[in-house]
Design an enzyme around this catalytic site. Structure first.
Site, mmCIF file in Angstrom:
data_model
loop_
_atom_site.group_PDB
_atom_site.id
_atom_site.type_symbol
_atom_site.label_atom_id
_atom_site.label_comp_id
_atom_site.label_asym_id
_atom_site.label_seq_id
_atom_site.Cartn_x
_atom_site.Cartn_y
_atom_site.Cartn_z
ATOM 1 N N SER A 253 20.192 71.325 25.457
ATOM 2 C CA SER A 253 20.305 71.914 24.129
ATOM 3 C C SER A 253 18.909 72.305 23.721
ATOM 4 O O SER A 253 17.945 71.745 24.208
ATOM 5 C CB SER A 253 20.868 70.863 23.162
ATOM 6 O OG SER A 253 20.828 71.331 21.837
ATOM 7 N N CYS B 138 27.029 74.705 41.091
ATOM 8 C CA CYS B 138 27.532 74.802 39.719
ATOM 9 C C CYS B 138 26.761 73.948 38.723
ATOM 10 O O CYS B 138 26.515 72.762 38.964
ATOM 11 C CB CYS B 138 29.006 74.428 39.696
ATOM 12 S SG CYS B 138 29.803 74.591 38.095
ATOM 13 N N CYS C 36 32.020 80.974 33.488
ATOM 14 C CA CYS C 36 33.048 81.688 34.252
ATOM 15 C C CYS C 36 34.426 81.466 33.661
ATOM 16 O O CYS C 36 35.245 82.384 33.586
ATOM 17 C CB CYS C 36 33.013 81.267 35.715
ATOM 18 S SG CYS C 36 33.122 79.492 35.975
ATOM 19 N N CYS D 261 26.923 84.271 36.021
ATOM 20 C CA CYS D 261 26.769 82.861 36.404
ATOM 21 C C CYS D 261 25.296 82.550 36.587
ATOM 22 O O CYS D 261 24.633 83.183 37.403
ATOM 23 C CB CYS D 261 27.532 82.576 37.694
ATOM 24 S SG CYS D 261 27.221 80.904 38.306
ATOM 25 N N ARG E 130 24.024 76.404 29.686
ATOM 26 C CA ARG E 130 25.282 75.849 29.157
ATOM 27 C C ARG E 130 25.827 76.826 28.150
ATOM 28 O O ARG E 130 25.055 77.462 27.421
ATOM 29 C CB ARG E 130 24.994 74.484 28.509
ATOM 30 C CG ARG E 130 26.179 73.727 27.993
ATOM 31 C CD ARG E 130 27.006 73.133 29.150
ATOM 32 N NE ARG E 130 28.039 72.217 28.665
ATOM 33 C CZ ARG E 130 29.276 72.572 28.348
ATOM 34 N NH1 ARG E 130 29.645 73.834 28.449
ATOM 35 N NH2 ARG E 130 30.151 71.676 27.919
ATOM 36 N N CYS F 215 28.340 74.985 33.350
ATOM 37 C CA CYS F 215 28.105 75.639 32.075
ATOM 38 C C CYS F 215 29.371 76.206 31.460
ATOM 39 O O CYS F 215 29.421 76.408 30.260
ATOM 40 C CB CYS F 215 27.037 76.721 32.214
ATOM 41 S SG CYS F 215 27.600 78.270 32.919
ATOM 42 N N THR G 54 24.358 69.588 17.019
ATOM 43 C CA THR G 54 24.280 68.167 17.348
ATOM 44 C C THR G 54 24.698 67.290 16.184
ATOM 45 O O THR G 54 25.477 66.353 16.339
ATOM 46 C CB THR G 54 22.847 67.787 17.770
ATOM 47 O OG1 THR G 54 22.325 68.795 18.620
ATOM 48 C CG2 THR G 54 22.837 66.453 18.475
#
Lengths: 251, 639
Positions: B152, B608, B614, B584, B397, B611, B433
């Site tokens: 984040s 991977c 896709c 991606c 992300r 995130c 958050t």
């Protein structure tokens, strides 16, 4: 028969290693640590021997700072019965580890010691051999197959050597160090992780074991390997020969 | 704190060292050689492992029946021999607790050890302490450690933490850098124009959320919460009435072709009287829950909209480091039709966090958010800050941008959804958050009431709407949808919202098309020429990926599933020119030529980053992100 297995807490193998700015070592702050992969294989082998009914107890041993207990808990979660933590701050070189091991062996009296062939942080490949030397026990290193014979009190070890495979027959008690192809370690299951919390862990310090851990070795500097230079396209054979001769100095 | 961090890694063993990718790396050979050794020992050990500890004794509270307190009637659990007798729909959606699977029972099971999940866990234990009772709380986390999958910005508003753990400063929470300056730039290719900052970060902090979550994890454990990292919740367990009774973790040790490997381990059923889903944005199980119980329809919510954030943490020159400095930018490198912006936050210890957030309703299938981020770092206002620095970590992300319009009804029979899985991010503030944490706390309070007093879990929804979370999100609701009309209208409407209406506007703007429908076909755009990485400021994907410490055991079934395996070559490639190969951030999707010369989609699932881009952006929603074996994925520590 009791089996002692050495497990070491090292930087996880998937982590990108960075050298500290002052070149005194690698960055370990905020970095993921795990059990040394070869130690996992060692522990797995010990557990299989126990499950085959050839050993009564598997004791996991670790040496290092306070946080090493986590690695021990992982070992207990995999199935070790008891843990021993030798708490020592500062660098522990293989000879010191081997001496501490000898002191523990005198207390625990195991019939077999299994270690990983090397730790992935220092790649020393010395501790197992030194333990065997200090104890005067036979050693089977780089084991890719281990078959224990309880009756004859012997263990057959297939070793991965440069020329191929060598099979040794060792009298127990013996020291074995494990190589990659020996087995595939098991996953710790959730219920086992929970059970591991209550398995006993004994703590020692080097002083209690009467072992001096100071070393004749000192890490002077750690640097990153030189960055790989980009390749150069040559336009002719002459240019290639010229470069090989005058720049790379290989002919 | 460190001890507990590495304590957690114990449960990851078996996924890394024994993994065939590790074998292959060290030996450069195929793993088959090592796997053909099945000795008597091995099968014995397998048998022992699966035989050991049959059912762990149930931990229900004495005197209260399961579910009895909640809906006034006792719901019958499908018994553990796997017989359900449930309707076809229920069986397809949830699995029966299958025969050989071990089961563990808790009062509350929480999926995800992030800010929301841990806040809920801590709050539950606090309530237990206050009322002198005890509830067993289990948090299951797919990352190898608590915090490994947390990434984040992050400029942290401590509002919820002040409520949850007011002594956080004394207890050495990793929150130390106060925001010292707050800049807002509009970028063109060569210049940066200072604009008045729309943010008010005066009492906020620049933090690493991964570090904060690790600290929260250790706090939760002090309260007696059981946290199990390295275990991925892959199935939802239901009873005969279709109520959720818990989750099942992934089987471990399944080979790529689906067969059981030497170290196969059946997943575990974690049953909870209440199950809370805190999987973060586009949580895989949460999405199933939302569909199954029609949670969006239940309150006429719109679809969720998303953005993809790509971030790096750099260690920069001491002279350039200004702890607490906060910069946000708009404009270049994104065009007027693409919503997004960048952030640059100075953390402690010479570290800066820099990232680009691109809304996923972008239209040009040739856009690569990763490459746009690489471009950004070369901007003359940004380059000097990073020069002479080194990248420490990289990650990506997706995040929610739907706001209040897209929040589904968060309560379903058997549990609730908290945090970003429901979607409480405040878009104009770019903070999620604090609202995620508060939602976790409110759900915990509702769950506590349900378990001990028999009140309805729907009280979570009521308290949510009466809380500062809703008040904030309500004020923030029109900013993002305004930009669907374009950059200038967006800025204009935002200005009106901010200065004129001050959040009290009488209208609520709606979102445009869902992100995946917004992509235009390839022929209406031309490919974008992105500059080559220079290896100093900008990098290629494999280099960046290495910095995310990502790994998965390569010998497992691909966790990215194609609903129709022909669709990539029939639709994605011809119509959209394979956008997945561009959006991606981990290069999971590549179109490679087969022997016949035809291009085929290759899925490098091992790369991977979890995130979910896709799952969101695939034009025909053909790609389904499912959870891989626990313990895999990125290894964030300072993100």
């Amino acid at each position: 028969m009791k089996i002692m297995v050495a497990v070491k807490r090292v930087i996880d193998y998937a982590v990108k290693i960075r050298v500290k700015a002052d070149k005194s070592g690698v960055e370990t702050q905020n970095v993921k640590m795990s059990m040394n992969p070869f130690c996992e294989i060692a522990l797995e082998e010990a557990l299989r021997i126990k499950e085959a009914g050839l050993a009564s107890e598997v004791v996991a041993v670790t040496m290092g700072p306070k946080q090493s207990i986590d690695t021990l808990r992982t070992g207990l979660a995999m199935g070790a019965d008891r843990g021993i933590h030798v708490e020592a701050t500062g660098d522990l070189f293989p000879l010191a580890v081997a001496k501490l091991f000898k002191a523990l062996v005198e207390i625990e009296k195991p019939g077999l010691i299994i270690l990983g062939k090397q730790a992935i942080d220092n790649d020393c490949n010395q501790t197992g051999q030194m333990v065997a030397g200090l104890l005067g026990w036979p050693q089977g290193t780089f084991a890719s197959k281990v078959v224990l014979d309880k009756e004859k009190q012997e263990v057959m070890v297939d070793r991965e050597v440069d020329g191929g495979l060598e099979t040794l027959c060792l009298n127990l008690p013996a020291v074995i160090t494990t190589d990659l192809r020996l087995n595939q370690p098991r996953y710790a299951t959730l219920p086992n992780i929970m059970k591991a919390k209550s398995k006993p862990v004994k703590k020692y310090t080097p002083e209690e074991l009467n072992v001096a851990t100071n070393s004749d070795l000192e890490v002077v500097e750690v640097t990153e390997p030189p960055k790989r230079k980009a390749g150069v396209l040559v336009s002719s054979v002459d240019e290639l020969i010229d470069k090989l001769k005058n720049e790379a100095h290989v002919i | 704190m460190n001890r507990l961090v590495s304590f957690r890694s114990k449960s990851r063993i078996g996924t890394t060292p024994c993994s065939s990718s590790f074998y292959a790396r060290l030996l450069g050979s195929s793993i088959d050689a090592s796997r053909t050794r099945s000795t008597a020992n091995a099968s014995d050990s397998l048998a022992t492992v699966s035989r050991c500890s049959s059912l762990v004794p149930a931990r229900t509270l004495t005197g209260s029946s399961l579910f009895g307190s909640r809906n006034g009637s006792s719901a019958r659990l499908s018994n553990l021999t796997g017989h359900g007798g449930s309707q076809g729909v229920a069986r397809r959606f949830c699995s029966d607790a299958a025969a050989e699977r071990e089961s563990m029972e808790y009062d509350v099971v929480i999926v995800g050890a992030g800010p929301a999940g841990l806040s809920a866990a801590i709050r539950l234990k606090q309530l237990c302490g206050e009322k002198g009772v005890d509830l067993s709380v289990c948090v299951v986390e797919k990352g190898a450690e608590v915090g490994a999958h947390i990434i984040s910005g992050n400029v942290f508003e401590p509002r919820a933490l002040d409520e949850l753990l007011p002594e956080w400063e004394k207890e050495e929470a990793p929150i130390s850098v106060s925001v010292s300056s707050d800049k807002f730039w509009f970028l063109t290719k060569d210049r940066a124009f200072s604009l008045p900052s729309p943010f008010d970060n005066k009492n906020n902090y620049v933090i690493s959320l991964s570090q904060l979550v690790r600290w929260m994890g250790s706090k939760a454990e002090e309260y007696g919460v059981e946290i199990y990292p390295g275990f991925a919740a892959s199935e939802i367990l239901c009873d005969d009435n279709g109520s959720v009774i818990g989750i099942g973790t992934n089987d471990m040790g399944v080979a790529k072709n689906g067969s059981k490997k030497e170290n196969f381990q059946r997943g575990v059923a974690l049953k909870g009287r209440v199950t809370l889903f805190a999987e973060g944005c586009r949580g895989s199980l949460s999405e199933k829950i939302i569909k199954k119980y029609h949670l969006r329809e239940k309150r006429n919510a719109q679809h969720q909209t998303y953005a993809l954030g790509i971030k790096e943490v750099w260690e920069i020159d001491e002279s350039k480091h200004q702890p607490g400095a906060v910069i946000h930018t708009l404009g270049w490198p994104l065009d007027q039709k693409t919503y997004g912006g960048s952030f640059l936050y100075h953390m402690s210890e010479r570290q800066v966090a820099i990232g680009l957030v691109v809304a996923l309703n972008y239209k040009n299938p040739y856009l690569s958010p990763y490459e746009e981020f690489q471009k950004l770092k070369h901007h003359p206002a940004i380059k000097p800050i990073l020069e002479d620095g080194t990248v420490i970590q990289y990650g990506a992300r997706t995040l929610n941008e739907g706001g209040i319009q897209s929040v589904p009804y968060p309560v379903f029979p058997g549990g609730a959804i908290i945090g970003c899985s429901a979607g409480f991010l405040n878009v104009p503030k770019i903070k999620g958050t604090h609202t995620a944490m508060k939602s976790g706390m409110l759900a915990a309070e509702a769950a506590f009431g349900t378990l001990l007093e028999g009140s309805n879990l729907d009280s979570y929804w009521t308290t949510l709407q009466n809380s500062w979370v809703w008040e904030e999100l309500h004020k923030a609701r029109n900013y993002r949808p305004a930009f669907d009309h374009g950059f200038i209208p967006g800025m204009a409407i935002s200005a009106v919202e901010h200065y004129l209406f001050r959040g009290k506007s009488p209208f609520t703007l709606k979102h445009g098309k869902p992100d995946h429908e917004a992509t235009n076909v390839a022929r209406s755009h031309s490919p974008i020429e992105y500059p080559k990485p220079d290896g100093v400021l900008s990098f290629d994907v494999p280099t960046s990926l290495h910095r995310s410490n990502t790994n998965h055991d390569h010998d497992q079934p691909a966790h990215l599933k194609l609903r129709d395996p022909e669709m990539p070559t029939q639709v994605n490639l011809p119509e959209y020119d394979g956008p997945e190969s561009r959006y991606c951030p981990a290069r999971v999707y590549e179109y490679v030529p087969e022997e016949s010369g035809q291009l085929k989609l290759q899925i490098n699932a091992q790369n991977c980053l979890h995130c979910k881009a896709c799952d969101i952006k695939d034009p025909k929603q053909n790609i389904e992100w499912t959870v891989p074996e626990g313990g895999g994925g990125p290894g964030y520590s300072v993100m």
